[in-house]
Write a protein that holds these residues in place. Sequence first.
Motif, PDB file in Angstrom:
ATOM      1  N   PRO A   1     -13.893   0.637  11.672  1.00 14.29           N
ATOM      2  CA  PRO A   1     -13.612  -0.761  12.030  1.00 14.29           C
ATOM      3  C   PRO A   1     -12.520  -1.369  11.146  1.00 14.29           C
ATOM      4  O   PRO A   1     -11.616  -2.045  11.642  1.00 14.29           O
ATOM      5  CB  PRO A   1     -14.955  -1.474  11.814  1.00 14.29           C
ATOM      6  N   ALA A   2     -12.579  -1.111   9.851  1.00 13.87           N
ATOM      7  CA  ALA A   2     -11.566  -1.645   8.937  1.00 13.87           C
ATOM      8  C   ALA A   2     -10.211  -0.984   9.171  1.00 13.87           C
ATOM      9  O   ALA A   2      -9.176  -1.646   9.058  1.00 13.87           O
ATOM     10  CB  ALA A   2     -11.999  -1.444   7.493  1.00 13.87           C
ATOM     11  N   ALA A   3     -10.206   0.302   9.498  1.00 11.63           N
ATOM     12  CA  ALA A   3      -8.944   0.994   9.783  1.00 11.63           C
ATOM     13  C   ALA A   3      -8.267   0.356  10.992  1.00 11.63           C
ATOM     14  O   ALA A   3      -7.057   0.086  10.970  1.00 11.63           O
ATOM     15  CB  ALA A   3      -9.202   2.475  10.029  1.00 11.63           C
ATOM     16  N   LEU A   4      -9.032   0.111  12.019  1.00 11.54           N
ATOM     17  CA  LEU A   4      -8.484  -0.511  13.229  1.00 11.54           C
ATOM     18  C   LEU A   4      -7.996  -1.930  12.940  1.00 11.54           C
ATOM     19  O   LEU A   4      -6.913  -2.319  13.379  1.00 11.54           O
ATOM     20  CB  LEU A   4      -9.558  -0.517  14.328  1.00 11.54           C
TER      21      LEU A   4
ATOM     22  N   TYR B   1      -5.349   1.168   3.653  1.00  8.99           N
ATOM     23  CA  TYR B   1      -4.331   1.004   4.694  1.00  8.99           C
ATOM     24  C   TYR B   1      -3.299  -0.039   4.266  1.00  8.99           C
ATOM     25  O   TYR B   1      -2.104   0.145   4.493  1.00  8.99           O
ATOM     26  CB  TYR B   1      -4.974   0.604   6.024  1.00  8.99           C
ATOM     27  N   ALA B   2      -3.756  -1.118   3.639  1.00 15.23           N
ATOM     28  CA  ALA B   2      -2.837  -2.155   3.166  1.00 15.23           C
ATOM     29  C   ALA B   2      -1.909  -1.598   2.090  1.00 15.23           C
ATOM     30  O   ALA B   2      -0.696  -1.865   2.098  1.00 15.23           O
ATOM     31  CB  ALA B   2      -3.614  -3.350   2.628  1.00 15.23           C
ATOM     32  N   ALA B   3      -2.455  -0.811   1.170  1.00 14.26           N
ATOM     33  CA  ALA B   3      -1.640  -0.212   0.109  1.00 14.26           C
ATOM     34  C   ALA B   3      -0.620   0.756   0.696  1.00 14.26           C
ATOM     35  O   ALA B   3       0.537   0.796   0.243  1.00 14.26           O
ATOM     36  CB  ALA B   3      -2.539   0.513  -0.893  1.00 14.26           C
ATOM     37  N   ASP B   4      -1.018   1.526   1.707  1.00 18.74           N
ATOM     38  CA  ASP B   4      -0.085   2.463   2.330  1.00 18.74           C
ATOM     39  C   ASP B   4       1.051   1.718   3.027  1.00 18.74           C
ATOM     40  O   ASP B   4       2.209   2.140   2.964  1.00 18.74           O
ATOM     41  CB  ASP B   4      -0.816   3.375   3.319  1.00 18.74           C
ATOM     42  N   LYS B   5       0.747   0.611   3.648  1.00 14.67           N
ATOM     43  CA  LYS B   5       1.791  -0.191   4.299  1.00 14.67           C
ATOM     44  C   LYS B   5       2.763  -0.761   3.260  1.00 14.67           C
ATOM     45  O   LYS B   5       3.989  -0.750   3.458  1.00 14.67           O
ATOM     46  CB  LYS B   5       1.168  -1.321   5.121  1.00 14.67           C
ATOM     47  N   THR B   6       2.221  -1.224   2.143  1.00 12.93           N
ATOM     48  CA  THR B   6       3.068  -1.743   1.072  1.00 12.93           C
ATOM     49  C   THR B   6       3.983  -0.651   0.530  1.00 12.93           C
ATOM     50  O   THR B   6       5.184  -0.872   0.322  1.00 12.93           O
ATOM     51  CB  THR B   6       2.203  -2.317  -0.069  1.00 12.93           C
ATOM     52  N   LYS B   7       3.432   0.534   0.330  1.00 14.89           N
ATOM     53  CA  LYS B   7       4.239   1.656  -0.156  1.00 14.89           C
ATOM     54  C   LYS B   7       5.297   2.056   0.859  1.00 14.89           C
ATOM     55  O   LYS B   7       6.402   2.448   0.486  1.00 14.89           O
ATOM     56  CB  LYS B   7       3.337   2.842  -0.489  1.00 14.89           C
ATOM     57  N   ALA B   8       4.964   1.961   2.137  1.00 16.26           N
ATOM     58  CA  ALA B   8       5.934   2.304   3.183  1.00 16.26           C
ATOM     59  C   ALA B   8       7.109   1.342   3.152  1.00 16.26           C
ATOM     60  O   ALA B   8       8.269   1.758   3.302  1.00 16.26           O
ATOM     61  CB  ALA B   8       5.262   2.276   4.553  1.00 16.26           C
ATOM     62  N   ARG B   9       6.843   0.066   2.950  1.00 15.04           N
ATOM     63  CA  ARG B   9       7.915  -0.937   2.882  1.00 15.04           C
ATOM     64  C   ARG B   9       8.819  -0.735   1.670  1.00 15.04           C
ATOM     65  O   ARG B   9      10.000  -1.050   1.712  1.00 15.04           O
ATOM     66  CB  ARG B   9       7.318  -2.346   2.836  1.00 15.04           C
ATOM     67  N   GLN B  10       8.249  -0.219   0.598  1.00 20.02           N
ATOM     68  CA  GLN B  10       8.997  -0.040  -0.643  1.00 20.02           C
ATOM     69  C   GLN B  10       9.583   1.370  -0.785  1.00 20.02           C
ATOM     70  O   GLN B  10      10.115   1.702  -1.838  1.00 20.02           O
ATOM     71  CB  GLN B  10       8.085  -0.342  -1.836  1.00 20.02           C
ATOM     72  N   ASN B  11       9.439   2.188   0.261  1.00 15.15           N
ATOM     73  CA  ASN B  11       9.910   3.579   0.245  1.00 15.15           C
ATOM     74  C   ASN B  11       9.358   4.360  -0.944  1.00 15.15           C
ATOM     75  O   ASN B  11      10.067   5.117  -1.594  1.00 15.15           O
ATOM     76  CB  ASN B  11      11.437   3.642   0.258  1.00 15.15           C
ATOM     77  N   LYS B  12       8.087   4.159  -1.235  1.00 15.70           N
ATOM     78  CA  LYS B  12       7.420   4.871  -2.318  1.00 15.70           C
ATOM     79  C   LYS B  12       6.554   5.985  -1.747  1.00 15.70           C
ATOM     80  O   LYS B  12       6.401   6.123  -0.535  1.00 15.70           O
ATOM     81  CB  LYS B  12       6.548   3.908  -3.134  1.00 15.70           C
ATOM     82  N   TRP B  13       5.970   6.768  -2.668  1.00 21.09           N
ATOM     83  CA  TRP B  13       5.061   7.840  -2.285  1.00 21.09           C
ATOM     84  C   TRP B  13       3.906   7.247  -1.493  1.00 21.09           C
ATOM     85  O   TRP B  13       3.333   6.228  -1.866  1.00 21.09           O
ATOM     86  CB  TRP B  13       4.551   8.542  -3.539  1.00 21.09           C
ATOM     87  N   ARG B  14       3.556   7.892  -0.389  1.00 21.16           N
ATOM     88  CA  ARG B  14       2.573   7.366   0.564  1.00 21.16           C
ATOM     89  C   ARG B  14       1.211   8.024   0.411  1.00 21.16           C
ATOM     90  O   ARG B  14       1.084   9.120  -0.130  1.00 21.16           O
ATOM     91  CB  ARG B  14       3.079   7.602   1.995  1.00 21.16           C
ATOM     92  N   ILE B  15       0.226   7.366   0.941  1.00 22.19           N
ATOM     93  CA  ILE B  15      -1.126   7.922   1.015  1.00 22.19           C
ATOM     94  C   ILE B  15      -1.138   8.899   2.186  1.00 22.19           C
ATOM     95  O   ILE B  15      -0.689   8.554   3.281  1.00 22.19           O
ATOM     96  CB  ILE B  15      -2.158   6.791   1.203  1.00 22.19           C
TER      97      ILE B  15
ATOM     98  N   THR C   1     -11.397   1.218   2.901  1.00 26.91           N
ATOM     99  CA  THR C   1     -10.485   1.632   3.970  1.00 26.91           C
ATOM    100  C   THR C   1      -9.426   0.569   4.233  1.00 26.91           C
ATOM    101  O   THR C   1      -8.231   0.884   4.329  1.00 26.91           O
ATOM    102  CB  THR C   1     -11.272   1.925   5.267  1.00 26.91           C
ATOM    103  N   TYR C   2      -9.836  -0.678   4.333  1.00 31.01           N
ATOM    104  CA  TYR C   2      -8.891  -1.750   4.626  1.00 31.01           C
ATOM    105  C   TYR C   2      -7.810  -1.829   3.551  1.00 31.01           C
ATOM    106  O   TYR C   2      -6.615  -1.885   3.847  1.00 31.01           O
ATOM    107  CB  TYR C   2      -9.619  -3.089   4.752  1.00 31.01           C
ATOM    108  N   PHE C   3      -8.229  -1.823   2.302  1.00 27.53           N
ATOM    109  CA  PHE C   3      -7.260  -1.943   1.219  1.00 27.53           C
ATOM    110  C   PHE C   3      -6.408  -0.685   1.050  1.00 27.53           C
ATOM    111  O   PHE C   3      -5.261  -0.770   0.590  1.00 27.53           O
ATOM    112  CB  PHE C   3      -7.952  -2.347  -0.085  1.00 27.53           C
TER     113      PHE C   3
END
Length: 131
Positions: free
Chosen positions: A91-94, A62-76, A58-60
């Motif tokens: 807990p990891a999501a929060l 969310y981290a990958a989705d944030k990275t994709k959001a910054r790069q304007n790529k396809w999102r989770i 879950t943590y990773f």
Amino acid sequence: GILFVLFVVLFFFFKQKTAYEFMPSLVGSEMCIRDSWRATKMIKIILLAYLLLINIITYFTYAADKTKARQNKWRIPERTLILLALLGGSPAALLAMKHYHHKTRHLKFKLGIPIILIIQIIITFFLYPNI
């Protein structure tokens, strides 16, 4: 939602079963107490390993989705992120939401993830009051 219900049903199943019913080991006509203790310990280890694994995933995610959001790529998809929280990764999501400042403006995440976590804590203490 369906997987979370399945998860809760499995918890109730584990709650109702004794270690004897999971791993019977007969000596004569009685079960060894030591084997009963081992079975109970094994179940706890499996559940803790599952929770650790789902929280890491879950943590990773969310981290990958944030990275994709910054790069304007396809999102989770958001439903995937919420599903991971429902499966025990709340807990990891929060933590990831706070650490990456990700999905903190979306009401379903801002309120939903903490509510999921609270419900999971209540269910855990209901099923395992001696924790």
